[in-house]
Design a protein around this motif. Structure first.
Motif, PDB file in Angstrom:
ATOM      1  N   GLN A 234       0.855  -1.180   0.000  1.00 38.19           N
ATOM      2  CA  GLN A 234       0.000   0.000   0.000  1.00 38.19           C
ATOM      3  C   GLN A 234       0.891   1.231   0.000  1.00 38.19           C
ATOM      4  O   GLN A 234       1.671   1.447   0.923  1.00 38.19           O
ATOM      5  CB  GLN A 234      -0.913   0.002   1.225  1.00 38.19           C
ATOM      6  CG  GLN A 234      -2.014   1.046   1.197  1.00 38.19           C
ATOM      7  CD  GLN A 234      -3.224   0.577   0.435  1.00 38.19           C
ATOM      8  OE1 GLN A 234      -3.341  -0.590   0.102  1.00 38.19           O
ATOM      9  NE2 GLN A 234      -4.142   1.481   0.160  1.00 38.19           N
ATOM     10  N   TYR A 235       0.758   2.053  -1.030  1.00 40.57           N
ATOM     11  CA  TYR A 235       1.588   3.250  -1.174  1.00 40.57           C
ATOM     12  C   TYR A 235       0.724   4.498  -0.987  1.00 40.57           C
ATOM     13  O   TYR A 235      -0.386   4.581  -1.532  1.00 40.57           O
ATOM     14  CB  TYR A 235       2.257   3.290  -2.544  1.00 40.57           C
ATOM     15  CG  TYR A 235       3.435   2.361  -2.686  1.00 40.57           C
ATOM     16  CD1 TYR A 235       4.746   2.814  -2.558  1.00 40.57           C
ATOM     17  CD2 TYR A 235       3.247   1.009  -2.938  1.00 40.57           C
ATOM     18  CE1 TYR A 235       5.829   1.957  -2.693  1.00 40.57           C
ATOM     19  CE2 TYR A 235       4.320   0.142  -3.071  1.00 40.57           C
ATOM     20  CZ  TYR A 235       5.607   0.631  -2.940  1.00 40.57           C
ATOM     21  OH  TYR A 235       6.681  -0.220  -3.067  1.00 40.57           O
ATOM     22  N   ASN A 236       1.258   5.450  -0.245  1.00 45.05           N
ATOM     23  CA  ASN A 236       0.589   6.727  -0.024  1.00 45.05           C
ATOM     24  C   ASN A 236       1.386   7.833  -0.691  1.00 45.05           C
ATOM     25  O   ASN A 236       2.595   7.961  -0.471  1.00 45.05           O
ATOM     26  CB  ASN A 236       0.465   7.032   1.471  1.00 45.05           C
ATOM     27  CG  ASN A 236      -0.409   6.020   2.193  1.00 45.05           C
ATOM     28  OD1 ASN A 236      -1.296   5.414   1.602  1.00 45.05           O
ATOM     29  ND2 ASN A 236      -0.151   5.830   3.468  1.00 45.05           N
ATOM     30  N   LEU A 237       0.702   8.631  -1.496  1.00 42.58           N
ATOM     31  CA  LEU A 237       1.322   9.767  -2.173  1.00 42.58           C
ATOM     32  C   LEU A 237       0.824  11.046  -1.520  1.00 42.58           C
ATOM     33  O   LEU A 237      -0.386  11.277  -1.418  1.00 42.58           O
ATOM     34  CB  LEU A 237       0.978   9.755  -3.666  1.00 42.58           C
ATOM     35  CG  LEU A 237       1.544  10.898  -4.495  1.00 42.58           C
ATOM     36  CD1 LEU A 237       3.067  10.809  -4.575  1.00 42.58           C
ATOM     37  CD2 LEU A 237       0.947  10.909  -5.900  1.00 42.58           C
ATOM     38  N   ASN A 238       1.763  11.896  -1.087  1.00 42.20           N
ATOM     39  CA  ASN A 238       1.423  13.141  -0.396  1.00 42.20           C
ATOM     40  C   ASN A 238       2.185  14.304  -1.033  1.00 42.20           C
ATOM     41  O   ASN A 238       3.272  14.133  -1.581  1.00 42.20           O
ATOM     42  CB  ASN A 238       1.796  13.060   1.082  1.00 42.20           C
ATOM     43  CG  ASN A 238       1.265  11.807   1.744  1.00 42.20           C
ATOM     44  OD1 ASN A 238       0.073  11.563   1.774  1.00 42.20           O
ATOM     45  ND2 ASN A 238       2.173  10.993   2.268  1.00 42.20           N
TER      46      ASN A 238
END
Length: 500
Positions: free
Chosen positions: A180-184
């Motif tokens: 699971q990758y989070n882009l901020n």
């Protein structure tokens, strides 16, 4: 006009060979000249081990230090930083942790395979020990060369009309990089309260797995929802057949339960089709989305109304709701409308929208209030049966009803826990691709409720008290004896032929 220092743009579960494309087409900062050597504007891409979507890399506004910028962290977590340097017109890419098969390249992926052209000058690499080299002083690099720890990738930054732009894409090269990758997005110049400067940003994000555009946890959902829709349809048909066979013991609430089963089936059908379209095309069809929202609203309202009516004993043992129960419905129905409005807004908005988290919190809070409110009629019915079991002489029937209500109370509690609390815990405990496991709890709750409150003569909810049956039999005996006595008098005063 955005003023947030940290913007959570998206969260997505990637399988091997999945890709993330980011196109920052406009970034207008309006910053004052500063003496900061390290860029304080850029993107972060983090991988979380579990499926939880809350990024631990993001500080909360209440706890963050004004001097603490996420872009300055040398984190031991799996992390990629894209530092936008507006002075030198470049984007520095810094990687932390073991990411040997996480390939980062400039530009977007082509829609169709194209002929190899000249290498793009914006993809450059410079040694970390000498990061002062500009893009023009370094050679081009293929994506496979990004695995070295002693390399730093530099992307070109476009500048036009006081705005900046650049694009890149990331490819998950192996199963070791799945997750699971989070882009901020971060603008640490706005981290100090009271000194925020508005900025404008336009960004396009495209995520894709080998099987389609759905996240890893969502890929099984369109098949799962189709199967569950068929199961609810079959359950509804079976329920109607049971009602038709036991017409004497059928009440209005039974038909309401049938309507709920069919509405749930239709809602799941549109939800499944909606996911299928998103997986194949990358975006929903508006008409199907509207039908899904409408059926979802009807299903949600019917579900809470039916649970509250069953808990209050309406139509089974009484046809008039008390004032307290009417107030519960006056609370639950408007809150359900608000919850469905929040759900529609969340589904139609991007995660990076400024009011996205607000509506998500509203939905969670309103849903919990509704779940708590529907328990009150069940508790009141249990208390009423407890008080009545020892006073009206109908101990056996009341105790049976009391046992049934207690079972129903436990069922409602389990349903709330599985669909609300357990769903959150699964996001923390299970791998990112198994977050859909709690979906079957709704079907189990429907089946158990139908079994407990089915129209049958031996159902304690529908039984007449034993004393009432004896009274009715005694009345019948008295009536029959009176009729026979009158008939004997007639026989004495009339001839048999005239009587015949």
């Amino acid at each position: 006009g955005e003023k947030r220092a940290d913007i959570p743009l998206n969260s997505f579960g990637f399988y091997a060979n999945g890709s993330l494309e980011v196109d920052l087409s406009l970034l207008r900062l309006g910053l004052q000249e500063t003496e900061e050597k390290t860029p304080l504007v850029g993107f972060s891409l983090t991988r979380v081990r579990s499926g939880i979507t809350k990024d631990p890399f993001l500080p909360t506004p209440q706890t963050r230090d004004p001097q603490d910028c996420p872009l300055r962290k040398n984190s031991s977590n799996l992390l990629v930083l894209f530092l936008i340097d507006t002075k030198d017109l470049r984007v520095q890419v810094r990687k932390y942790g073991e990411q040997k098969q996480l390939f980062i390249s400039p530009g977007l992926l082509p829609d169709v395979p194209s002929e190899s052209g000249p290498p793009k000058p914006e993809l450059t690499v410079t040694p970390k020990v000498d990061s002062g080299l500009g893009p023009a002083d370094a050679g081009t690099l293929s994506p496979q060369g990004l695995s070295g720890k002693d390399k730093e990738l530099v992307l070109g930054l476009g500048h036009l009309n006081n705005s900046y732009n650049f694009s890149f894409h990331v490819v998950i090269g192996s199963r070791a990089e799945e997750g699971q990758y989070n882009l901020n997005f971060h603008n640490c110049y706005n981290s100090k309260p009271g000194r925020e400067q508005p900025f404008d940003i336009t960004v396009m994000i495209r995520e894709k797995n080998p099987e389609g555009f759905l996240s890893a946890a969502e890929i099984p959902l369109f098949k799962l929802y189709m199967v569950m829709s068929a199961c609810f349809l079959a359950a509804g048909i079976f329920w109607v057949s049971v009602l038709c066979k036991n017409t004497y013991n059928v009440f209005k609430i039974h038909w309401l339960m049938a309507a709920l089963a069919f509405t749930k089936s239709i809602s799941l059908l549109f939800h499944s089709i909606n996911y299928y379209v998103i997986n194949s095309q990358g975006h929903p069809i508006e008409g199907l989305a509207v039908m899904h929202y409408v059926t979802h609203l009807l299903k949600g309202a019917l579900l809470f109304i039916t649970i509250a009516l069953i808990g209050s004993g309406w139509a089974f043992v009484k046809y008039v709701l008390s004032d307290k129960e009417k107030k519960i419905f006056g609370i639950v129905i408007p809150l359900q409308v608000l919850a469905n409005v929040a759900y529609i807004i969340i589904e139609s908005r991007e995660e990076g929208a400024s009011d996205y988290m607000l509506w998500k919190e509203i939905l969670f809070l309103v849903d919990l209030i509704c779940c708590g409110a529907i328990l009150f009629p069940v508790v009141w019915s249990i208390r009423h049966l407890q008080d009545a079991s020892g006073t009206d002489g109908k101990v056996a029937v009341n105790l049976a009803k009391l046992k049934l209500f207690r079972h129903y109370y436990v069922m409602v509690i389990c349903y709330i826990y599985f669909t609300r609390i357990i769903a959150i815990l699964l996001q923390v405990a299970v791998p990112f691709q198994w977050q859909w496991l709690y979906q079957g709890s709704t079907l189990a709750f429907f089946v158990l409720t139908g079994y407990k409150f089915q129209p049958a003569g031996n159902n304690p909810y529908l039984q007449l008290p034993q004393e009432d049956e004896e009274d009715m039999q005694m009345e019948q005996i008295i009536t029959d004896s009176g009729f026979r006595e009158g008939l004997s008098k007639v026989n004495k005063t009339a001839s048999g032929r005239e009587l015949l």
